[in-house]
Design an enzyme around this catalytic site. Structure first.
Site, PDB file in Angstrom:
ATOM      1  N   CYS A 113      29.213  34.859  42.583  1.00 53.44           N
ATOM      2  CA  CYS A 113      29.915  35.565  41.493  1.00 53.44           C
ATOM      3  C   CYS A 113      31.404  35.246  41.461  1.00 53.44           C
ATOM      4  O   CYS A 113      32.065  35.500  40.451  1.00 53.44           O
ATOM      5  CB  CYS A 113      29.692  37.068  41.617  1.00 53.44           C
ATOM      6  SG  CYS A 113      27.952  37.519  41.432  1.00 53.44           S
ATOM      7  N   HIS A 250      35.260  40.046  37.200  1.00 53.98           N
ATOM      8  CA  HIS A 250      33.828  39.750  37.267  1.00 53.98           C
ATOM      9  C   HIS A 250      33.087  41.036  36.920  1.00 53.98           C
ATOM     10  O   HIS A 250      33.436  42.117  37.409  1.00 53.98           O
ATOM     11  CB  HIS A 250      33.457  39.270  38.662  1.00 53.98           C
ATOM     12  CG  HIS A 250      31.979  39.280  38.888  1.00 53.98           C
ATOM     13  ND1 HIS A 250      31.104  38.665  38.021  1.00 53.98           N
ATOM     14  CD2 HIS A 250      31.213  39.882  39.848  1.00 53.98           C
ATOM     15  CE1 HIS A 250      29.870  38.870  38.445  1.00 53.98           C
ATOM     16  NE2 HIS A 250      29.913  39.592  39.542  1.00 53.98           N
ATOM     17  N   ASN A 280      25.291  41.587  34.859  1.00 61.93           N
ATOM     18  CA  ASN A 280      26.036  40.723  35.783  1.00 61.93           C
ATOM     19  C   ASN A 280      25.538  39.284  35.607  1.00 61.93           C
ATOM     20  O   ASN A 280      24.410  38.975  35.974  1.00 61.93           O
ATOM     21  CB  ASN A 280      25.800  41.227  37.210  1.00 61.93           C
ATOM     22  CG  ASN A 280      26.550  40.416  38.257  1.00 61.93           C
ATOM     23  OD1 ASN A 280      27.049  39.330  37.967  1.00 61.93           O
ATOM     24  ND2 ASN A 280      26.623  40.944  39.464  1.00 61.93           N
TER      25      ASN A 280
END
Ligand code: COA
Length: 323
Positions: A113, A250, A280
């Site tokens: 990520c 993020h 996500n």
């Protein structure tokens, strides 16, 4: 001194959105639980046969169009992904071929990520060393392929997508008033492997494997690590939280975004939030959010934009840019 500037943004989300209610038909979950715990209402999932490189190529082409550039202007592609098309070659080289680009270099960065922040940092450093003039930095993922759809604690949290920016070398005075990337700070701590990992791979099982996560532990590390690295990146840029116009984090979980902002004493209104619509998307989430906030006019020339991320590894980092 050389300063790299973001001169174009592009985004690509595959297919139609899949709502929490639709997901609840095949997973033992509910719209209420997902929204309350994460802020997510829907996600996009790639179609069968639609690969990470396909998503990346679309986002890259849109970023080039937005910058008013052609693939032949690019001499570097850095692609952040944890879901490459194949074990090798790098998915970036497939994007390179797809764009019809035959010069320069293309490679992947694996920081899960944190992949976009890592990729931006690598491309910015290469520009500062005159190794590239105009780069595509891409985050692209098909996490739906590594989700265990029988594990409701993880499969509801992620989505597929791609975002890209065009980065161009320019000049600055070396002061906080410069436009362009002002600082990058990267960290990792491999002792936390077991908190977030995939239980397979070429060297371990010869299969791709599935994502495994200790959600509560990841949550705790995220808020602390992100607040710390934001402070470091602002100090490195010669700025403070008061100077920040937009935080583009993020997008893992709305509660992590809020918790980090609270710890930093920053207003929620300064956070660009897309986790509600995208879930996500790992390395893709920051460039997807950037593209949205640039397209709708929130991010304006001269403003300070702070990007931050944490992911498996653990890896984490932050980057400060004056637009
Ligand atoms: N639907 C319904 N119930 C669910 C569920 C789902 N999808 N997933 C878990 N539950 C249940 C659990 O079984 C548990 O039930 P129990 O109390 O009867 O045992 C209950 O919900 C609470 O689970 P818990 O894991 O304690 O929830 P939580 O408040 O910690 O939230 C996360 C879980 C994953 C949302 C949260 O820990 C989180 O966001 N962590 C960070 C994850 C992340 O962002 N990772 C990516 C970083 S890049």
């Amino acid at each position: 001194m050389i300063r790299s500037h973001i001169v174009g943004c592009g985004a690509y989300l595959p297919g139609n959105p899949v709502s929490n209610a639709e997901l609840a038909r095949r997973v033992d979950t509910s719209d209420e639980w997902i929204q309350q715990r994460t802020g997510i209402t829907q996600r996009y999932l790639a179609a069968d046969g639609e690969l990470t490189s396909d998503l990346a190529l679309q986002a890259a082409q849109r970023a080039l169009d937005h910058a008013g550039m052609k693939a032949s202007d690019i001499d570097l592609i850095v692609l952040g992904t944890a879901t490459p098309d194949e074990t090798f070659p790098a998915t970036a080289t497939k994007v390179q071929a797809g764009l019809g680009m035959t010069r320069g270099a293309a490679f992947d960065v694996q920081a899960v990520c944190s992949g976009f922040v890592y990729g931006l940092s690598v491309a910015d450093s290469m520009m500062k060393n005159s190794m590239a003039q105009t780069a595509l930095v891409i985050g692209a993922e098909t996490f739906s392929r590594i989700l265990d759809w029988n594990d409701r604690t993880t499969c509801v949290l992620f989505g597929d997508g791609a975002g890209a920016v065009v980065l161009q070398a320019g000049q600055g005075q070396g002061t906080p008033a410069d436009r362009g990337v002002l600082s990058n700070i990267l960290h990792s701590d491999g002792r936390h492997h077991d908190l977030l990992y995939v239980d397979g791979g070429p060297s371990t099982t010869q299969k791709a494997g599935f994502l495994r996560m200790q959600g509560k532990e990841v949550f705790k590390h995220a808020v602390t690590n992100l607040a710390d690295v934001v402070g470091e990146s602002l100090a490195a840029a010669g700025l403070t939280t008061a100077d920040v116009d937009w935080i583009v984090p993020h997008q893992a979980n709305k509660r992590i975004l809020d918790g980090t902002a609270r710890k930093l004493g920053m207003s929620h209104e300064k956070i660009v939030v897309t986790v509600d619509k995208h879930a996500n998307t790992s390395a893709a989430s920051i460039p997807l959010a950037l593209a949205e906030a640039v397209a709708d006019g929130r991010i304006k020339r001269g403003q300070v934009v702070l990007m931050e991320a944490m992911g498996g590894g653990l890896t984490w980092g932050a980057s400060v840019t004056r637009w």
